[in-house]
Every structure is written in C-alpha cells, then in structure tokens.
Design an enzyme around this catalytic site. Structure first.
Site, mmCIF file in Angstrom:
data_model
loop_
_atom_site.group_PDB
_atom_site.id
_atom_site.type_symbol
_atom_site.label_atom_id
_atom_site.label_comp_id
_atom_site.label_asym_id
_atom_site.label_seq_id
_atom_site.Cartn_x
_atom_site.Cartn_y
_atom_site.Cartn_z
ATOM 1 N N LYS A 86 -23.805 -16.817 -34.824
ATOM 2 C CA LYS A 86 -24.860 -16.545 -33.857
ATOM 3 C C LYS A 86 -25.952 -15.714 -34.527
ATOM 4 O O LYS A 86 -25.684 -14.655 -35.092
ATOM 5 C CB LYS A 86 -24.305 -15.804 -32.636
ATOM 6 C CG LYS A 86 -23.426 -16.660 -31.760
ATOM 7 C CD LYS A 86 -22.855 -15.872 -30.591
ATOM 8 C CE LYS A 86 -23.829 -15.734 -29.466
ATOM 9 N NZ LYS A 86 -23.188 -15.123 -28.263
ATOM 10 N N ILE A 87 -27.164 -16.230 -34.428
ATOM 11 C CA ILE A 87 -28.339 -15.574 -35.005
ATOM 12 C C ILE A 87 -29.316 -15.287 -33.872
ATOM 13 O O ILE A 87 -29.666 -16.205 -33.121
ATOM 14 C CB ILE A 87 -29.023 -16.476 -36.052
ATOM 15 C CG1 ILE A 87 -28.054 -16.856 -37.174
ATOM 16 C CG2 ILE A 87 -30.285 -15.811 -36.595
ATOM 17 C CD1 ILE A 87 -27.739 -15.767 -38.152
#
Length: 223
Positions: A86-87
């Site tokens: 997750k960015i």
C-alpha cells in the site's frame, strides 16, 4: 464480475473465521490495524499471508518520501509472494509506484487514501495494481463517498481503465450495497461489517419460528 470482498483486518482469528465462510478474496491492513494486535510485526504478517494462501494481502509503507517508500516496499514484498504494497496517494507516492513497476521486479501496489477521480486516474496511469478510494472518510466531511466510487467507475469504463477499484473505509452495509451498485470490483470491509452483511432480523426470526413449529408438532421426531 461479482463484487469481491477483502477483509480489512490484521486480526488472525477474524481472518480465520471469514475464510471459513468462503467469501473473502484478500486482506487489507494498515498501520492502525496492525498496531492493535499483539506480537512482532513480521511473524504476524507472515501468518496472515500464509492463511490467505496466495490471495493478496496489502501491507502499508510508513515512509513519506519516494526513495524510502521504494526501499520499504521491497522489504515488505520479500515477506511473502502474495504481498501487495500500500502506497499513499500523492506526488511522492506516484513516484514510488512508477519506480516499483520498472526494472526486473515489479511489485504490485495498492494506492490508498484516494479521495478524487483525478487521483484515481493518476494512480492508474502510474501503474497501480489496485486503487482504494475511501468512502467513510469522505462521508465524515459531508461528501458522498459511495458517489465518488460511482464517478470513478464511470470514468474508468469510459476511458477503458481496467485497474481494480477497492472501495475502502467501509462503515456499514449500505456502503457495500452502494459501491456494488456503482460497479466497484472489491469492497474491503471490517469483520463487524461482514457480520452485519450476513445477518437480518427476519432471517433470525424465521429460523426461530421454523424450529418452534417443528418442536410443537413433532416434539419426539428429528429430521
């Protein structure tokens, strides 16, 4: 395509129970969810990845600069082959996603904290494997979170963008119904909401009535 469910949880017992229902296709976590659980980080997420048996498990970076995000993403991806990193959305996040899709090792990224159609388009263009618009958090400030998912899906269809959209920050069953109607590919839901989806007072009452009728008319007999 049938709406898929991811479980938004880092609790092993919740994940085991949801898996037993046969309805979840992945797990999403975040630093807040992981901080609530006991034990060291790496053994916990390794256990979750093993439980999910190849299905995607989203683990979030803590860094805020692109270079550090890339380094963290590589470390997280090394934990298990089904890790999705997750960015957070933003300029640095887009740089990180782009870099993680170049070269020999392409690491799938779930771009999170998306709050507009434009952000969703940019994330798809950068190479995101998933895009996560936050429904409940938009509702919290008086916007229509499910409406945003509907807008994103309409634009993606028109622009022929096939990046899966994960409706996140789901707070209640009505959110699920609305994002499903909007055409979202995935809803990631807390275990409490998943339980609400399976329940209805008329279902409970119907079972009680059936059992009472049988017990009254055939008290000594079993099926």
């Amino acid at each position: 395509m049938t709406l898929q469910f991811f479980l938004d949880s880092a609790n092993v017992e919740e994940i085991k129970e949801a898996l037993a229902w046969g309805v979840i296709a992945g797990v999403t976590t975040n630093p807040t969810l992981l901080a609530r659980e006991k034990g060291a980080f790496r053994p916990l997420v390794q256990q979750i990845c093993t439980l999910m048996s190849g299905r995607p498990v989203s683990l979030e970076v803590l860094a805020t600069a692109a270079g550090a995000m890339v380094e963290e993403a590589q470390q997280l991806a090394a934990i298990a082959p089904n890790v999705v990193v997750k960015i957070p959305m933003g300029e640095e996040g887009l740089k990180a996603v782009c870099r993680l899709q170049s070269g020999g090792q392409k690491i799938p990224c779930n771009v999170t904290l998306v709050f507009s159609v434009n952000q969703a388009i940019l994330a798809a263009r950068a190479g995101a494997a998933y895009i996560s618009p936050f429904v409940g958090r938009l509702d919290d400030i008086g916007w229509d979170g499910a409406g945003l998912v509907e807008e994103i899906m309409a634009v993606f269809r028109r622009q022929q963008i096939d990046t899966p959209v994960i409706a996140a920050s789901i707070r209640h069953p009505q959110h699920v119904q609305r994002v499903a109607a909007a055409g979202a590919h995935i809803a990631t839901v807390p275990f409490s909401v998943l339980k609400q989806l399976a329940a209805h007072p008329l279902t409970t009452r119907g079972i009680e009535l059936f059992l009472a009728d049988w017990a009254r008319s055939r008290p000594e007999e079993r099926l």
